[in-house]
Design a protein around this motif. Structure first.
Motif, short mmCIF file in Angstrom:
data_model
loop_
_atom_site.label_atom_id
_atom_site.label_comp_id
_atom_site.label_asym_id
_atom_site.label_seq_id
_atom_site.Cartn_x
_atom_site.Cartn_y
_atom_site.Cartn_z
N VAL A 1 0.87 -1.17 0.00
CA VAL A 1 0.00 0.00 0.00
C VAL A 1 0.91 1.22 0.00
O VAL A 1 1.81 1.33 0.84
CB VAL A 1 -0.93 0.02 1.22
N TYR A 2 0.67 2.12 -0.93
CA TYR A 2 1.50 3.32 -1.08
C TYR A 2 0.74 4.52 -0.52
O TYR A 2 -0.45 4.72 -0.82
CB TYR A 2 1.85 3.54 -2.55
N TYR A 3 1.46 5.32 0.25
CA TYR A 3 0.89 6.50 0.89
C TYR A 3 1.69 7.74 0.52
O TYR A 3 2.93 7.69 0.53
CB TYR A 3 0.95 6.38 2.41
N CYS A 4 1.01 8.82 0.21
CA CYS A 4 1.73 10.08 0.11
C CYS A 4 1.63 10.82 1.43
O CYS A 4 0.73 10.54 2.24
CB CYS A 4 1.24 10.94 -1.05
N ALA A 5 2.56 11.72 1.66
CA ALA A 5 2.62 12.43 2.92
C ALA A 5 3.23 13.81 2.70
O ALA A 5 3.93 14.03 1.71
CB ALA A 5 3.45 11.65 3.94
N ALA A 6 2.96 14.70 3.65
CA ALA A 6 3.47 16.07 3.55
C ALA A 6 4.01 16.53 4.90
O ALA A 6 3.48 16.17 5.96
CB ALA A 6 2.35 17.02 3.11
N ARG A 7 5.08 17.31 4.85
CA ARG A 7 5.62 17.93 6.05
C ARG A 7 6.05 19.34 5.71
O ARG A 7 6.48 19.61 4.59
CB ARG A 7 6.80 17.14 6.61
N PRO A 8 5.95 20.27 6.66
CA PRO A 8 6.22 21.67 6.34
C PRO A 8 7.69 21.99 6.13
O PRO A 8 8.02 22.96 5.46
CB PRO A 8 5.66 22.42 7.56
N SER A 9 8.60 21.19 6.69
CA SER A 9 10.02 21.46 6.50
C SER A 9 10.80 20.18 6.78
O SER A 9 10.27 19.21 7.33
CB SER A 9 10.50 22.57 7.43
N ILE A 10 12.08 20.22 6.44
CA ILE A 10 12.93 19.04 6.59
C ILE A 10 13.15 18.68 8.06
O ILE A 10 13.47 17.55 8.40
CB ILE A 10 14.28 19.26 5.87
N THR A 11 12.93 19.64 8.95
CA THR A 11 13.12 19.36 10.38
C THR A 11 11.84 18.90 11.06
O THR A 11 11.84 18.63 12.26
CB THR A 11 13.65 20.61 11.10
N SER A 12 10.76 18.82 10.28
CA SER A 12 9.47 18.39 10.82
C SER A 12 9.22 16.92 10.48
O SER A 12 9.85 16.35 9.61
CB SER A 12 8.33 19.22 10.24
N ARG A 13 8.28 16.35 11.19
CA ARG A 13 7.86 15.00 10.83
C ARG A 13 6.77 15.10 9.76
O ARG A 13 6.13 16.16 9.60
CB ARG A 13 7.31 14.27 12.06
N TYR A 14 6.59 14.02 9.04
CA TYR A 14 5.47 13.98 8.10
C TYR A 14 4.18 13.93 8.92
O TYR A 14 3.98 13.00 9.70
CB TYR A 14 5.59 12.77 7.18
N GLU A 15 3.32 14.94 8.71
CA GLU A 15 2.14 15.04 9.56
C GLU A 15 0.83 14.86 8.82
O GLU A 15 -0.20 14.65 9.45
CB GLU A 15 2.14 16.38 10.31
N TYR A 16 0.85 14.97 7.52
CA TYR A 16 -0.36 14.75 6.74
C TYR A 16 -0.16 13.53 5.86
O TYR A 16 0.89 13.42 5.19
CB TYR A 16 -0.68 15.98 5.88
N TRP A 17 -1.15 12.66 5.84
CA TRP A 17 -1.04 11.40 5.12
C TRP A 17 -2.27 11.15 4.27
O TRP A 17 -3.40 11.49 4.66
CB TRP A 17 -0.89 10.24 6.11
N GLY A 18 -2.04 10.53 3.11
CA GLY A 18 -3.14 10.06 2.30
C GLY A 18 -3.69 8.75 2.86
O GLY A 18 -3.15 8.18 3.81
N GLN A 19 -4.76 8.28 2.25
CA GLN A 19 -5.42 7.08 2.74
C GLN A 19 -4.76 5.80 2.23
O GLN A 19 -5.06 4.70 2.72
CB GLN A 19 -6.92 7.09 2.34
N GLY A 20 -3.89 5.94 1.24
CA GLY A 20 -3.19 4.79 0.69
C GLY A 20 -3.86 4.23 -0.55
O GLY A 20 -5.08 4.33 -0.73
N THR A 21 -3.04 3.67 -1.42
CA THR A 21 -3.54 3.03 -2.64
C THR A 21 -2.74 1.74 -2.84
O THR A 21 -1.52 1.72 -2.71
CB THR A 21 -3.43 3.98 -3.85
N GLN A 22 -3.45 0.65 -3.15
CA GLN A 22 -2.83 -0.67 -3.22
C GLN A 22 -2.18 -0.88 -4.58
O GLN A 22 -2.83 -0.73 -5.63
CB GLN A 22 -3.88 -1.76 -2.99
#
Length: 119
Positions: A93-114
């Motif tokens: 399952v592949y997920y995309c994700a977003a983070r505001p900067s390189i020092t942040s954790r990924y905080e937003y995630w997609g629902q995933g696609t198989q």
């Protein structure tokens, strides 16, 4: 609220290609580091690829270098993962994700696609 919608996964034969999409709402993909991760049942989620908000060379896991390409379309506010020469071990399952900067954790995630790659 922020929403990332993953799509494009399906069953494909080994050696084939797929393009995954990650459409963002209430988040501008150009302002965030955008990444793709994948997960197989029973295993931890693993990093696949990343494109930085400030540009620069994208980063890839060694297992996908030379086969996968991450890109961003600012006009469509969408991030893509072009996957070529697919192997059965790419099944996940592949997920995309977003983070505001390189020092942040990924905080937003997609629902995933198989993605399933058959031999």
């Amino acid at each position: 609220q922020v929403q990332l919608v993953d799509s494009g996964g399906r069953l494909v034969q080994a050696g084939g290609s797929l393009r995954l999409s990650c459409a963002a709402s209430r988040l501008i993909v150009s302002y965030y580091d955008m990444g793709w991760f994948r997960q197989v049942p029973g295993k931890e989620r693993e990093f696949v690829a990343e494109i930085g908000r400030t540009g620069g060379r994208p980063k890839y896991a060694d297992s996908v270098k030379g086969r996968f390409t991450i890109s961003r379309d600012s006009a469509e506010n969408t991030v893509y993962l072009q996957m070529n020469s697919l192997k059965p071990e790419d099944t996940a399952v592949y997920y995309c994700a977003a983070r505001p900067s390189i020092t942040s954790r990924y905080e937003y995630w997609g629902q995933g696609t198989q993605v399933t790659v058959s031999t």
